[in-house]
Design an enzyme around this catalytic site. Sequence first.
Site, PDB file in Angstrom:
ATOM      1  N   ASP A 176     -64.643 -52.053 -85.531  1.00  0.00           N
ATOM      2  CA  ASP A 176     -63.898 -53.080 -86.259  1.00  0.00           C
ATOM      3  C   ASP A 176     -62.698 -52.478 -86.983  1.00  0.00           C
ATOM      4  O   ASP A 176     -62.726 -51.309 -87.371  1.00  0.00           O
ATOM      5  CB  ASP A 176     -64.842 -53.769 -87.261  1.00  0.00           C
ATOM      6  CG  ASP A 176     -64.311 -55.127 -87.720  1.00  0.00           C
ATOM      7  OD1 ASP A 176     -63.350 -55.638 -87.087  1.00  0.00           O
ATOM      8  OD2 ASP A 176     -64.834 -55.667 -88.696  1.00  0.00           O
TER       9      ASP A 176
ATOM     10  N   ASN B 209     -59.270 -53.032 -85.810  1.00  0.00           N
ATOM     11  CA  ASN B 209     -58.076 -52.865 -84.955  1.00  0.00           C
ATOM     12  C   ASN B 209     -56.900 -53.685 -85.478  1.00  0.00           C
ATOM     13  O   ASN B 209     -55.763 -53.208 -85.522  1.00  0.00           O
ATOM     14  CB  ASN B 209     -58.369 -53.333 -83.525  1.00  0.00           C
ATOM     15  CG  ASN B 209     -59.381 -52.455 -82.822  1.00  0.00           C
ATOM     16  OD1 ASN B 209     -59.754 -51.403 -83.341  1.00  0.00           O
ATOM     17  ND2 ASN B 209     -59.817 -52.877 -81.646  1.00  0.00           N
TER      18      ASN B 209
ATOM     19  N   TRP C 110     -55.428 -52.256 -88.665  1.00  0.00           N
ATOM     20  CA  TRP C 110     -54.703 -51.011 -88.368  1.00  0.00           C
ATOM     21  C   TRP C 110     -53.287 -51.354 -87.895  1.00  0.00           C
ATOM     22  O   TRP C 110     -52.302 -50.754 -88.333  1.00  0.00           O
ATOM     23  CB  TRP C 110     -55.442 -50.226 -87.281  1.00  0.00           C
ATOM     24  CG  TRP C 110     -54.782 -48.942 -86.899  1.00  0.00           C
ATOM     25  CD1 TRP C 110     -54.976 -47.719 -87.471  1.00  0.00           C
ATOM     26  CD2 TRP C 110     -53.815 -48.752 -85.839  1.00  0.00           C
ATOM     27  NE1 TRP C 110     -54.185 -46.783 -86.850  1.00  0.00           N
ATOM     28  CE2 TRP C 110     -53.470 -47.390 -85.844  1.00  0.00           C
ATOM     29  CE3 TRP C 110     -53.221 -49.599 -84.898  1.00  0.00           C
ATOM     30  CZ2 TRP C 110     -52.548 -46.849 -84.938  1.00  0.00           C
ATOM     31  CZ3 TRP C 110     -52.298 -49.068 -84.009  1.00  0.00           C
ATOM     32  CH2 TRP C 110     -51.973 -47.700 -84.035  1.00  0.00           C
TER      33      TRP C 110
ATOM     34  N   HIS D 237     -55.759 -52.986 -80.632  1.00  0.00           N
ATOM     35  CA  HIS D 237     -56.783 -52.952 -79.578  1.00  0.00           C
ATOM     36  C   HIS D 237     -56.465 -51.858 -78.557  1.00  0.00           C
ATOM     37  O   HIS D 237     -57.356 -51.172 -78.072  1.00  0.00           O
ATOM     38  CB  HIS D 237     -56.888 -54.313 -78.883  1.00  0.00           C
ATOM     39  CG  HIS D 237     -57.281 -55.440 -79.808  1.00  0.00           C
ATOM     40  ND1 HIS D 237     -58.280 -55.312 -80.737  1.00  0.00           N
ATOM     41  CD2 HIS D 237     -56.798 -56.705 -79.949  1.00  0.00           C
ATOM     42  CE1 HIS D 237     -58.406 -56.461 -81.413  1.00  0.00           C
ATOM     43  NE2 HIS D 237     -57.511 -57.312 -80.953  1.00  0.00           N
TER      44      HIS D 237
ATOM     45  N   SER E 119     -67.608 -60.308 -79.286  1.00  0.00           N
ATOM     46  CA  SER E 119     -68.819 -61.050 -79.660  1.00  0.00           C
ATOM     47  C   SER E 119     -68.757 -62.476 -79.126  1.00  0.00           C
ATOM     48  O   SER E 119     -67.683 -62.988 -78.786  1.00  0.00           O
ATOM     49  CB  SER E 119     -68.966 -61.084 -81.187  1.00  0.00           C
ATOM     50  OG  SER E 119     -68.029 -61.981 -81.750  1.00  0.00           O
TER      51      SER E 119
ATOM     52  N   TRP F 177     -64.647 -65.861 -79.236  1.00  0.00           N
ATOM     53  CA  TRP F 177     -63.911 -66.927 -78.516  1.00  0.00           C
ATOM     54  C   TRP F 177     -63.168 -67.823 -79.490  1.00  0.00           C
ATOM     55  O   TRP F 177     -62.298 -68.590 -79.092  1.00  0.00           O
ATOM     56  CB  TRP F 177     -64.859 -67.785 -77.672  1.00  0.00           C
ATOM     57  CG  TRP F 177     -65.524 -67.037 -76.562  1.00  0.00           C
ATOM     58  CD1 TRP F 177     -66.823 -66.634 -76.538  1.00  0.00           C
ATOM     59  CD2 TRP F 177     -64.936 -66.594 -75.322  1.00  0.00           C
ATOM     60  NE1 TRP F 177     -67.083 -65.958 -75.360  1.00  0.00           N
ATOM     61  CE2 TRP F 177     -65.945 -65.925 -74.598  1.00  0.00           C
ATOM     62  CE3 TRP F 177     -63.658 -66.703 -74.753  1.00  0.00           C
ATOM     63  CZ2 TRP F 177     -65.733 -65.360 -73.343  1.00  0.00           C
ATOM     64  CZ3 TRP F 177     -63.446 -66.143 -73.500  1.00  0.00           C
ATOM     65  CH2 TRP F 177     -64.461 -65.486 -72.818  1.00  0.00           C
TER      66      TRP F 177
ATOM     67  N   LEU G  84     -74.773 -39.595 -70.068  1.00  0.00           N
ATOM     68  CA  LEU G  84     -74.642 -40.563 -71.156  1.00  0.00           C
ATOM     69  C   LEU G  84     -74.654 -41.967 -70.556  1.00  0.00           C
ATOM     70  O   LEU G  84     -74.021 -42.204 -69.534  1.00  0.00           O
ATOM     71  CB  LEU G  84     -73.308 -40.345 -71.892  1.00  0.00           C
ATOM     72  CG  LEU G  84     -72.966 -41.379 -72.976  1.00  0.00           C
ATOM     73  CD1 LEU G  84     -73.757 -41.122 -74.251  1.00  0.00           C
ATOM     74  CD2 LEU G  84     -71.473 -41.358 -73.311  1.00  0.00           C
TER      75      LEU G  84
ATOM     76  N   ARG H 157     -70.684 -49.183 -88.407  1.00  0.00           N
ATOM     77  CA  ARG H 157     -69.640 -50.211 -88.391  1.00  0.00           C
ATOM     78  C   ARG H 157     -68.425 -49.642 -89.092  1.00  0.00           C
ATOM     79  O   ARG H 157     -68.498 -49.244 -90.258  1.00  0.00           O
ATOM     80  CB  ARG H 157     -70.086 -51.499 -89.076  1.00  0.00           C
ATOM     81  CG  ARG H 157     -68.971 -52.561 -88.992  1.00  0.00           C
ATOM     82  CD  ARG H 157     -69.404 -53.953 -89.368  1.00  0.00           C
ATOM     83  NE  ARG H 157     -68.316 -54.886 -89.100  1.00  0.00           N
ATOM     84  CZ  ARG H 157     -68.458 -56.162 -88.775  1.00  0.00           C
ATOM     85  NH1 ARG H 157     -69.670 -56.677 -88.672  1.00  0.00           N
ATOM     86  NH2 ARG H 157     -67.403 -56.931 -88.551  1.00  0.00           N
TER      87      ARG H 157
ATOM     88  N   SER I  32     -72.922 -59.153 -87.899  1.00  0.00           N
ATOM     89  CA  SER I  32     -72.127 -60.018 -87.011  1.00  0.00           C
ATOM     90  C   SER I  32     -72.801 -60.329 -85.663  1.00  0.00           C
ATOM     91  O   SER I  32     -72.159 -60.247 -84.616  1.00  0.00           O
ATOM     92  CB  SER I  32     -70.732 -59.427 -86.790  1.00  0.00           C
ATOM     93  OG  SER I  32     -70.046 -59.322 -88.016  1.00  0.00           O
TER      94      SER I  32
HETATM   95  C1  IPE Z   1     -67.428 -58.026 -84.602  1.00  0.00           C
HETATM   96  O1  IPE Z   1     -66.141 -57.905 -85.109  1.00  0.00           O
HETATM   97  C2  IPE Z   1     -67.382 -58.024 -83.138  1.00  0.00           C
HETATM   98  C3  IPE Z   1     -66.753 -56.877 -82.486  1.00  0.00           C
HETATM   99  C4  IPE Z   1     -66.365 -55.762 -83.019  1.00  0.00           C
HETATM  100  C5  IPE Z   1     -66.591 -57.052 -81.088  1.00  0.00           C
HETATM  101  P1  IPE Z   1     -65.426 -59.102 -85.835  1.00  0.00           P
HETATM  102  O2  IPE Z   1     -64.247 -58.515 -86.514  1.00  0.00           O
HETATM  103  O3  IPE Z   1     -65.156 -60.208 -84.882  1.00  0.00           O
HETATM  104  O4  IPE Z   1     -66.536 -59.542 -86.868  1.00  0.00           O
HETATM  105  P2  IPE Z   1     -66.525 -60.644 -88.022  1.00  0.00           P
HETATM  106  O5  IPE Z   1     -66.396 -61.967 -87.364  1.00  0.00           O
HETATM  107  O6  IPE Z   1     -65.367 -60.336 -88.915  1.00  0.00           O
HETATM  108  O7  IPE Z   1     -67.841 -60.469 -88.703  1.00  0.00           O
HETATM  109  C1  IPE Z   2     -62.295 -55.283 -83.669  1.00  0.00           C
HETATM  110  O1  IPE Z   2     -61.142 -55.327 -84.410  1.00  0.00           O
HETATM  111  C2  IPE Z   2     -62.054 -55.588 -82.216  1.00  0.00           C
HETATM  112  C3  IPE Z   2     -62.585 -56.881 -81.755  1.00  0.00           C
HETATM  113  C4  IPE Z   2     -63.300 -57.723 -82.451  1.00  0.00           C
HETATM  114  C5  IPE Z   2     -62.268 -57.224 -80.384  1.00  0.00           C
HETATM  115  P1  IPE Z   2     -60.635 -56.657 -85.072  1.00  0.00           P
HETATM  116  O2  IPE Z   2     -59.698 -57.334 -84.118  1.00  0.00           O
HETATM  117  O3  IPE Z   2     -61.763 -57.482 -85.542  1.00  0.00           O
HETATM  118  O4  IPE Z   2     -59.809 -56.084 -86.299  1.00  0.00           O
HETATM  119  P2  IPE Z   2     -59.691 -56.701 -87.763  1.00  0.00           P
HETATM  120  O5  IPE Z   2     -61.082 -56.912 -88.262  1.00  0.00           O
HETATM  121  O6  IPE Z   2     -58.930 -57.963 -87.638  1.00  0.00           O
HETATM  122  O7  IPE Z   2     -58.960 -55.643 -88.507  1.00  0.00           O
HETATM  123 MG    MG Z   3     -62.758 -57.618 -87.324  1.00  0.00          MG
END
Ligand code: IPE
Ligand code: IPE
Ligand code: MG
Length: 252
Positions: A26, A28, A31, A43, A71, A75, A137, A191, A199
């Site tokens: 989490d 991206n 960042w 990403h 997740s 969507w 792995l 995490r 999540s």
């Molecule tokens: C959780 O990240 C799912 C993934 C990393 C794929 P999210 O950034 O979508 O989580 P929530 O919704 O903020 O909890």
């Molecule tokens: C996690 O990073 C990647 C995915 C859920 C695909 P996020 O896109 O959730 O990044 P933040 O939480 O917005 O920083």
């Molecule tokens: Mg996120």
Amino acid sequence: MAFFKSATREVPEIRVAPRHIAIIMDGNGRWAKKRFLPRVAGHVKGVETVREVVRACIEQGVEYLTLFAFSSENWRRPAEEISLLMQLFVSALEQEVRKLQKNGVRLKVIGDLSRFDAQLQTMIRDAETATADNTRLTLTIAANYGGRWDILQAMNRLAQEQPEKIGQWTETELEPWLATHFAPEPDLFIRTGGEERVSNFLLWQLAYTEFYFTETLWPEFDAEAMKSAIASYQRRERRFGRTSEQVMEGKA
Ligand code: IPE
Ligand code: IPE
Ligand code: MG
């Protein structure tokens, strides 16, 4: 089908290095935002982190690495971001499978794949088949995965297989139908990105997993950060319901 020890039915043997690490990647988007870049740039950088973390796991003797990539609730994001994430998934599959093969990595993808387009589904199945015999792995990507979905699909399949036992199923009967049946339960859950929540990740499987949260954003997580997480894990006392004294006696 391989059978792994369940933390609720027996006390698993504990190794120095975690055998299975599961990660919610989490941060991206944040960042990218810090750098005035579009979210997708985060990403893209995140895929580089995946490469580095896979390498680090191989070096540390980790046997299973499970990464939450998308997740069942993702969507809900803007259509443009979803489509870019899918493209990134396709290009990573195209570019990485040969390297995974070379490094002895077996690829698995878990989640409800029926919602992905047919081309992506075929690519996933082909990549899994191509790497199926690798043993160094097991890299599992959770895509359109939800912990609740996993438990429900396992129950529904069990209902089809053993309708005569409805009302009497045990954990032992359910577990082979979980999406992660090919892996032991995770020892360490990480995490990144500062949120401290699960999540809808591996709800069943994390029953006795050690949790580690870090503020580090996923694109900045590296081999060093992985070492710190593993070091934190190694300082824990995993009791599985017992007292500390019992754990010590077991070691003596
Ligand atoms: C959780 O990240 C799912 C993934 C990393 C794929 P999210 O950034 O979508 O989580 P929530 O919704 O903020 O909890
Ligand atoms: C996690 O990073 C990647 C995915 C859920 C695909 P996020 O896109 O959730 O990044 P933040 O939480 O917005 O920083
Ligand atoms: Mg996120």
